[in-house]
Design a protein around this motif. Sequence first.
Motif, PDB file in Angstrom:
ATOM      1  N   TYR A   1       5.904   4.975   9.067  1.00  0.00           N
ATOM      2  CA  TYR A   1       5.504   3.902   8.148  1.00  0.00           C
ATOM      3  C   TYR A   1       6.742   3.275   7.501  1.00  0.00           C
ATOM      4  O   TYR A   1       6.906   2.041   7.497  1.00  0.00           O
ATOM      5  N   TRP A   2       7.638   4.110   6.978  1.00  0.00           N
ATOM      6  CA  TRP A   2       8.814   3.577   6.302  1.00  0.00           C
ATOM      7  C   TRP A   2       9.820   3.007   7.298  1.00  0.00           C
ATOM      8  O   TRP A   2      10.476   1.997   7.022  1.00  0.00           O
ATOM      9  N   THR A   3       9.930   3.613   8.456  1.00  0.00           N
ATOM     10  CA  THR A   3      10.823   3.068   9.472  1.00  0.00           C
ATOM     11  C   THR A   3      10.361   1.680   9.911  1.00  0.00           C
ATOM     12  O   THR A   3      11.171   0.763  10.068  1.00  0.00           O
ATOM     13  N   ASP A   4       9.064   1.519  10.086  1.00  0.00           N
ATOM     14  CA  ASP A   4       8.532   0.209  10.481  1.00  0.00           C
ATOM     15  C   ASP A   4       8.799  -0.836   9.402  1.00  0.00           C
ATOM     16  O   ASP A   4       9.120  -1.996   9.713  1.00  0.00           O
ATOM     17  N   TRP A   5       8.671  -0.441   8.144  1.00  0.00           N
ATOM     18  CA  TRP A   5       8.944  -1.402   7.064  1.00  0.00           C
ATOM     19  C   TRP A   5      10.426  -1.777   7.041  1.00  0.00           C
ATOM     20  O   TRP A   5      10.777  -2.957   6.897  1.00  0.00           O
TER      21      TRP A   5
ATOM     22  N   ASP B   1       0.817  -1.221   0.000  1.00  0.00           N
ATOM     23  CA  ASP B   1       0.000   0.000   0.000  1.00  0.00           C
ATOM     24  C   ASP B   1       0.850   1.270   0.000  1.00  0.00           C
ATOM     25  O   ASP B   1       0.365   2.345   0.353  1.00  0.00           O
ATOM     26  N   ARG B   2       2.109   1.183  -0.401  1.00  0.00           N
ATOM     27  CA  ARG B   2       3.004   2.335  -0.304  1.00  0.00           C
ATOM     28  C   ARG B   2       2.543   3.532  -1.124  1.00  0.00           C
ATOM     29  O   ARG B   2       2.730   4.685  -0.721  1.00  0.00           O
ATOM     30  N   LYS B   3       1.927   3.291  -2.286  1.00  0.00           N
ATOM     31  CA  LYS B   3       1.528   4.406  -3.148  1.00  0.00           C
ATOM     32  C   LYS B   3       0.326   5.152  -2.595  1.00  0.00           C
ATOM     33  O   LYS B   3       0.014   6.252  -3.043  1.00  0.00           O
ATOM     34  N   ALA B   4      -0.326   4.569  -1.610  1.00  0.00           N
ATOM     35  CA  ALA B   4      -1.461   5.244  -0.972  1.00  0.00           C
ATOM     36  C   ALA B   4      -1.024   6.135   0.184  1.00  0.00           C
ATOM     37  O   ALA B   4      -1.854   6.865   0.748  1.00  0.00           O
TER      38      ALA B   4
END
Length: 206
Positions: A48-52, A34-37
């Motif tokens: 969000y990106w740190t968690d990924w 769902d990154r593009k959302a």
Amino acid sequence: MMIVVIEGISAAGKTTWCRSHGAPYLIPETFPADRKAQPLTGIATAQYWTDWNAKRWSDALQREREKGCAICDTDPLKLHYSWCLCRVGELPKCQWELQLQATRRALLEKRLGFADAYFVKVIDPLIAKQQCEGDTSRVRDRFDLHVRLQPFLIQWYARLDAAVGRRVRWTLPDDGLPTDAILNNELRYDIDVFDRFVSSLDANAT
């Protein structure tokens, strides 16, 4: 026991090298569905990106426990990407700072860390473009941006090399990982090293 990072711009040959020389140990480059959302900026986006990225680091730790080695196609820390985007004017400085803060917290929590060795491929942009055009298996819609990022990617890992004790090599070895390049890393979660490293980026920004 070791975690190794393979790094470079799009079409530099990272994934091909990883599949050829490290398949049993590979932590592939992956992205959330769902990154593009997601919005481009904001605290939630930084988290969000740190968690990924922390998920990929956790996967690397698990592979290290199982196999004795994990080879990461791109750095799970991934903070370089935000810094490079900021340097070329594609990301606001305030978002880089939010990403830095979220990453620093993750390092304190040992959810992210420094690898034991880094192999960074520096490539002529023309050769990368030829490789990009010759690979029809992947869509590289940000290739031109990656070419613009390469000088700053090099700066990032040069500063990291100084910070973590000469753990960066500027090649993808033809014969696989050289054993003498892997050093036991007592700095994996060292927040003082992280802070000095980030300060060196600021001090040498041009």
